[in-house]
Design a protein around this motif. Structure first.
Motif, PDB file in Angstrom:
ATOM      1  N   ALA A 105     -15.008 -21.824  15.168  1.00 52.79           N
ATOM      2  CA  ALA A 105     -15.228 -22.675  13.993  1.00 52.79           C
ATOM      3  C   ALA A 105     -15.902 -21.895  12.870  1.00 52.79           C
ATOM      4  CB  ALA A 105     -16.059 -23.902  14.369  1.00 52.79           C
ATOM      5  N   SER A 106     -16.844 -21.016  13.219  1.00 52.02           N
ATOM      6  CA  SER A 106     -17.559 -20.264  12.184  1.00 52.02           C
ATOM      7  C   SER A 106     -16.623 -19.349  11.399  1.00 52.02           C
ATOM      8  CB  SER A 106     -18.707 -19.452  12.797  1.00 52.02           C
ATOM      9  OG  SER A 106     -18.210 -18.349  13.528  1.00 52.02           O
ATOM     10  N   LYS A 107     -15.517 -18.960  11.995  1.00 52.27           N
ATOM     11  CA  LYS A 107     -14.550 -18.102  11.310  1.00 52.27           C
ATOM     12  C   LYS A 107     -13.616 -18.888  10.402  1.00 52.27           C
ATOM     13  CE  LYS A 107     -14.703 -14.767  15.026  1.00 52.27           C
ATOM     14  NZ  LYS A 107     -14.048 -14.255  16.223  1.00 52.27           N
ATOM     15  N   HIS A 108     -13.535 -20.192  10.602  1.00 49.85           N
ATOM     16  CA  HIS A 108     -12.616 -21.021   9.833  1.00 49.85           C
ATOM     17  C   HIS A 108     -13.299 -21.919   8.813  1.00 49.85           C
ATOM     18  CE1 HIS A 108      -8.996 -20.025  12.130  1.00 49.85           C
ATOM     19  NE2 HIS A 108      -9.807 -19.946  13.173  1.00 49.85           N
ATOM     20  N   ILE A 133     -26.659 -26.146   4.380  1.00 51.00           N
ATOM     21  CA  ILE A 133     -26.271 -26.690   5.685  1.00 51.00           C
ATOM     22  C   ILE A 133     -25.469 -25.661   6.470  1.00 51.00           C
ATOM     23  CG2 ILE A 133     -24.840 -28.429   6.839  1.00 51.00           C
ATOM     24  CD1 ILE A 133     -25.594 -30.315   4.452  1.00 51.00           C
ATOM     25  N   TYR A 134     -24.493 -25.047   5.813  1.00 54.15           N
ATOM     26  CA  TYR A 134     -23.656 -24.031   6.457  1.00 54.15           C
ATOM     27  C   TYR A 134     -24.520 -22.885   6.998  1.00 54.15           C
ATOM     28  CZ  TYR A 134     -20.129 -20.424   7.078  1.00 54.15           C
ATOM     29  OH  TYR A 134     -19.346 -19.426   7.609  1.00 54.15           O
ATOM     30  N   ASP A 135     -25.414 -22.394   6.170  1.00 52.47           N
ATOM     31  CA  ASP A 135     -26.283 -21.291   6.599  1.00 52.47           C
ATOM     32  C   ASP A 135     -27.201 -21.708   7.741  1.00 52.47           C
ATOM     33  OD1 ASP A 135     -25.153 -19.581   4.752  1.00 52.47           O
ATOM     34  OD2 ASP A 135     -26.772 -19.819   3.290  1.00 52.47           O
ATOM     35  N   TYR A 136     -27.691 -22.932   7.688  1.00 57.24           N
ATOM     36  CA  TYR A 136     -28.574 -23.410   8.752  1.00 57.24           C
ATOM     37  C   TYR A 136     -27.830 -23.420  10.085  1.00 57.24           C
ATOM     38  CZ  TYR A 136     -31.847 -26.243  11.385  1.00 57.24           C
ATOM     39  OH  TYR A 136     -32.717 -26.690  12.326  1.00 57.24           O
ATOM     40  N   ILE A 137     -26.575 -23.809  10.054  1.00 60.48           N
ATOM     41  CA  ILE A 137     -25.786 -23.879  11.289  1.00 60.48           C
ATOM     42  C   ILE A 137     -25.340 -22.491  11.743  1.00 60.48           C
ATOM     43  CG2 ILE A 137     -23.613 -24.683  12.290  1.00 60.48           C
ATOM     44  CD1 ILE A 137     -23.909 -27.166  10.463  1.00 60.48           C
ATOM     45  N   PHE A 138     -24.742 -21.723  10.846  1.00 58.16           N
ATOM     46  CA  PHE A 138     -24.094 -20.486  11.264  1.00 58.16           C
ATOM     47  C   PHE A 138     -24.931 -19.218  11.078  1.00 58.16           C
ATOM     48  CE2 PHE A 138     -20.449 -23.347  10.532  1.00 58.16           C
ATOM     49  CZ  PHE A 138     -19.988 -23.375  11.831  1.00 58.16           C
ATOM     50  N   SER A 162     -33.547 -18.733  21.310  1.00 64.42           N
ATOM     51  CA  SER A 162     -33.584 -20.155  20.974  1.00 64.42           C
ATOM     52  C   SER A 162     -32.961 -20.429  19.621  1.00 64.42           C
ATOM     53  CB  SER A 162     -35.018 -20.680  21.020  1.00 64.42           C
ATOM     54  OG  SER A 162     -35.804 -20.024  20.051  1.00 64.42           O
ATOM     55  N   LYS A 163     -33.015 -19.469  18.686  1.00 69.01           N
ATOM     56  CA  LYS A 163     -32.358 -19.668  17.394  1.00 69.01           C
ATOM     57  C   LYS A 163     -30.848 -19.782  17.582  1.00 69.01           C
ATOM     58  CE  LYS A 163     -35.610 -17.704  14.159  1.00 69.01           C
ATOM     59  NZ  LYS A 163     -35.813 -16.730  13.099  1.00 69.01           N
ATOM     60  N   ARG A 164     -30.332 -19.018  18.533  1.00 71.31           N
ATOM     61  CA  ARG A 164     -28.903 -19.080  18.810  1.00 71.31           C
ATOM     62  C   ARG A 164     -28.527 -20.479  19.292  1.00 71.31           C
ATOM     63  NH1 ARG A 164     -25.435 -15.696  23.150  1.00 71.31           N
ATOM     64  NH2 ARG A 164     -23.423 -16.044  22.181  1.00 71.31           N
ATOM     65  N   LEU A 165     -29.342 -21.038  20.175  1.00 70.99           N
ATOM     66  CA  LEU A 165     -29.074 -22.387  20.655  1.00 70.99           C
ATOM     67  C   LEU A 165     -29.270 -23.422  19.553  1.00 70.99           C
ATOM     68  CD1 LEU A 165     -30.546 -22.396  24.269  1.00 70.99           C
ATOM     69  CD2 LEU A 165     -28.153 -22.491  23.580  1.00 70.99           C
ATOM     70  N   ARG A 166     -30.214 -23.187  18.650  1.00 70.87           N
ATOM     71  CA  ARG A 166     -30.432 -24.128  17.553  1.00 70.87           C
ATOM     72  C   ARG A 166     -29.185 -24.239  16.690  1.00 70.87           C
ATOM     73  NH1 ARG A 166     -34.781 -22.337  13.904  1.00 70.87           N
ATOM     74  NH2 ARG A 166     -36.017 -22.417  15.792  1.00 70.87           N
TER      75      ARG A 166
END
Length: 107
Positions: free
Chosen positions: A27-30, A54-59, A66-70
């Motif tokens: 999804a991050s690539k699309h 929002i995009y930056d917060y997610i990806f 833990s940041k990876r899981l967040r």
């Protein structure tokens, strides 16, 4: 010190977590910040800035531990609660090991 992913491994859920990370990475690539624009807005510049946040917060929140899981948690939350994002995710096809195409949708 054990990471959250190490804990997941000990609990025996590595396969499922790994599958979720695969979907997240695809999804991050699309997806782009524009996919997070609200349906209606008055000022494009303000709306796109919020969408980028929002995009930056997610990806961009997914480097390690833990940041990876967040980042994964936020991706799942948005995918399940944002109808427009859910529709977009349904258009992204992934190639399964069985060579059968499926959408990212849970439906």
């Amino acid at each position: 010190m054990a990471t959250a992913l190490d804990q997941a491994n000990k609990l025996g859920i590595t396969k499922e977590v790994g599958q979720l990370f695969d979907l997240y990475n695809i999804a991050s690539k699309h997806l782009t910040p524009e996919d997070f624009l609200p349906e209606y807005y008055n000022n494009y510049e303000e709306a796109i800035q919020e969408a980028r946040t929002i995009y930056d917060y997610i990806f961009s929140n997914s480097m390690e531990g833990s940041k990876r899981l967040r980042g994964l948690n936020e991706f799942i939350a948005y995918a399940l609660t944002d109808e427009r994002l859910a529709r977009k995710l349904q258009t992204i096809l992934i190639q399964q090991k069985s060579d059968k195409k499926q959408s990212l949708s849970t439906a």
